[in-house]
Design an enzyme around this catalytic site. Sequence first.
Site, mmCIF file in Angstrom:
data_model
loop_
_atom_site.group_PDB
_atom_site.id
_atom_site.type_symbol
_atom_site.label_atom_id
_atom_site.label_comp_id
_atom_site.label_asym_id
_atom_site.label_seq_id
_atom_site.Cartn_x
_atom_site.Cartn_y
_atom_site.Cartn_z
ATOM 1 N N LYS A 199 4.812 6.738 -6.938
ATOM 2 C CA LYS A 199 4.601 7.694 -8.046
ATOM 3 C C LYS A 199 4.347 6.966 -9.354
ATOM 4 C CE LYS A 199 8.605 9.471 -7.329
ATOM 5 N NZ LYS A 199 8.932 8.761 -6.080
ATOM 6 N N ASP A 258 9.875 6.600 -3.318
ATOM 7 C CA ASP A 258 9.129 5.336 -3.195
ATOM 8 C C ASP A 258 7.698 5.549 -2.708
ATOM 9 O OD1 ASP A 258 11.625 4.036 -3.748
ATOM 10 O OD2 ASP A 258 12.142 4.253 -1.640
ATOM 11 N N GLY A 270 13.274 3.800 -9.366
ATOM 12 C CA GLY A 270 12.707 2.512 -9.779
ATOM 13 C C GLY A 270 11.207 2.565 -9.645
ATOM 14 N N HIS A 271 10.516 2.364 -10.730
ATOM 15 C CA HIS A 271 9.061 2.363 -10.679
ATOM 16 C C HIS A 271 8.566 0.955 -10.912
ATOM 17 C CE1 HIS A 271 8.905 6.548 -10.473
ATOM 18 N NE2 HIS A 271 9.126 6.814 -11.738
ATOM 19 N N GLN A 288 12.536 10.017 -7.235
ATOM 20 C CA GLN A 288 12.904 10.200 -5.825
ATOM 21 C C GLN A 288 11.832 11.048 -5.109
ATOM 22 O OE1 GLN A 288 15.837 11.149 -8.069
ATOM 23 N NE2 GLN A 288 16.272 8.999 -8.165
HETATM 24 P P1 GDP Z 1 7.766 4.948 -6.824
HETATM 25 O O1 GDP Z 1 9.204 4.908 -7.163
HETATM 26 O O2 GDP Z 1 7.371 6.207 -6.117
HETATM 27 O O3 GDP Z 1 6.864 4.633 -7.990
HETATM 28 O O4 GDP Z 1 7.498 3.817 -5.789
HETATM 29 P P2 GDP Z 1 7.855 2.262 -5.848
HETATM 30 O O5 GDP Z 1 7.644 1.722 -7.215
HETATM 31 O O6 GDP Z 1 9.136 2.002 -5.181
HETATM 32 O O7 GDP Z 1 6.769 1.726 -4.839
HETATM 33 C C1 GDP Z 1 5.545 1.498 -5.161
HETATM 34 C C2 GDP Z 1 5.218 0.053 -4.816
HETATM 35 O O8 GDP Z 1 4.002 0.033 -4.152
HETATM 36 C C3 GDP Z 1 5.034 -0.788 -6.041
HETATM 37 O O9 GDP Z 1 5.356 -2.127 -5.758
HETATM 38 C C4 GDP Z 1 3.555 -0.637 -6.343
HETATM 39 O O10 GDP Z 1 2.996 -1.710 -7.080
HETATM 40 C C5 GDP Z 1 3.005 -0.585 -4.950
HETATM 41 N N1 GDP Z 1 1.813 0.240 -4.761
HETATM 42 C C6 GDP Z 1 1.509 1.429 -5.355
HETATM 43 N N2 GDP Z 1 0.340 1.899 -4.856
HETATM 44 C C7 GDP Z 1 -0.092 0.985 -3.950
HETATM 45 C C8 GDP Z 1 -1.211 0.912 -3.090
HETATM 46 O O11 GDP Z 1 -2.075 1.782 -3.027
HETATM 47 N N3 GDP Z 1 -1.285 -0.189 -2.270
HETATM 48 C C9 GDP Z 1 -0.363 -1.183 -2.262
HETATM 49 N N4 GDP Z 1 -0.527 -2.209 -1.433
HETATM 50 N N5 GDP Z 1 0.712 -1.146 -3.071
HETATM 51 C C10 GDP Z 1 0.854 -0.079 -3.890
#
Ligand code: GDP
Length: 430
Positions: A16, A13, A40-41, A225
């Site tokens: 990515k 999370d 989940g992205h 992950q």
């Molecule tokens: P992943 O699985 O690593 O892609 O992570 P997630 O999708 O669970 O978490 C990313 C969340 O943070 C999503 O809701 C994105 O839109 C949001 N997000 C990503 N980068 C940023 C950022 O720089 N600032 C903020 N406030 N939200 C972000």
Amino acid sequence: MANVVVIGTQWGDEGKGKVVDLLTERAEYVVRFQGGNNAGHTLVVDGRQFIFHLIPSGILHPGKVCMIGNGVVLDPGVLIQEMDKLDAANIPVTPESLAISRYTHVIMPYHRALDEARESRKGSTKIGTTGRGIGPCYEDKVCRSGIRMHDLLDPARFRERLDANLEEKNFMLKHYFGSAPLDGNAIADEYLAYGQRLAPYATNVSEVLQKADRDGRNILFEGAQGTHLDIDHGTYPFVTSSNTVAGNACCGSGIGPTRIHKVIGVVKAYTTRVGGGPFPCELLDETGRQIQKVGGEFGATTGRPRRCGWLDMVVVNSSIRLNGLSGLVITKLDVLTGIPTLKIAVRYKCGAQEVGSVPPELKALEACDPIYEELPGWEESIRQVRRFSDLPENTRRYLEAIEDMASIPLHLVSVGPGRDETIILQNPFD
Ligand code: GDP
């Protein structure tokens, strides 16, 4: 030309999805190499939100080829749902834009049933699995009883393998877990239909990647992950059921290690963790709740609230070692705006000893207390900033401290969820 792996340096999370989406602009191929629909992205593009569990987020870019490697475990029903959702949003998924390895293992209904039955039996020692059958599917892969993508394309072979599996799984479900057995005919009908639908997408990913590499195309490998959820190197047993480290980009897609040029680690500006397991920098106070709220720290797949804490460079530095990282991306920096004093864990105190990397044993890690360095926070909004030099002085100090502690360069800094809310210092494809 460059082939780049992007992985999470913490417990997943890290954001990515956004980073991969951004880097995809420079890549022709985007490859997933491990995990399943437990990832989940969440992406925000032109104000529209997309959540993907299986399809590489590169699918949003026209002309890119997204690949599901052999190291992934594939729930075909979920994949088809994602394809249909994209179709409905006028983003067509075609065999030109999506390829699935013929050797990808398939998640079957008995994998999900066993996952759920087992987790509910565990009570307080729950791992926090998402119950999607990922772990049991990997178990069958290692046990050599798994069903692979190409088996779905051959009805006679599929039925034979299904029946052999069901005999054992139904015994377990019925007599050990006391749950209902599954019907082979219903599963065969459902899965052979999936096979027909997905047949045009099934291919030899390794061969396609070799050709792409020889033709000088850029390939992006998208980790799911995070490093500390790795089945070998993570905080076992509170881990996922695959290798999440960069080395698995090779095994999970069929490309050799000499063909990887850069490995980029995504670091959230603080730390989060879903489910059980030790978390030395966890904040159980108001600051932790503020980070959770402002950062929207609730799982994209399960909606579960994430535990939040300070940035832990012991965790990040261990990731630098395990992945051979060449650079870092910092995400969600904006979430820290308004916190008067920020802390970064630089080492752990474990009894009489001080350590600079995550101890591999759970008990040892549970006994560790972080040693923090304190830095002044900033009040100003940073979401509109696009150049490093335009950031408030204390924000720059925070980033410089991370770079200094990591001893590898920062490539990108994300200051908001949108694609454009990014400070680009160095593109890994340059
Ligand atoms: P992943 O699985 O690593 O892609 O992570 P997630 O999708 O669970 O978490 C990313 C969340 O943070 C999503 O809701 C994105 O839109 C949001 N997000 C990503 N980068 C940023 C950022 O720089 N600032 C903020 N406030 N939200 C972000």
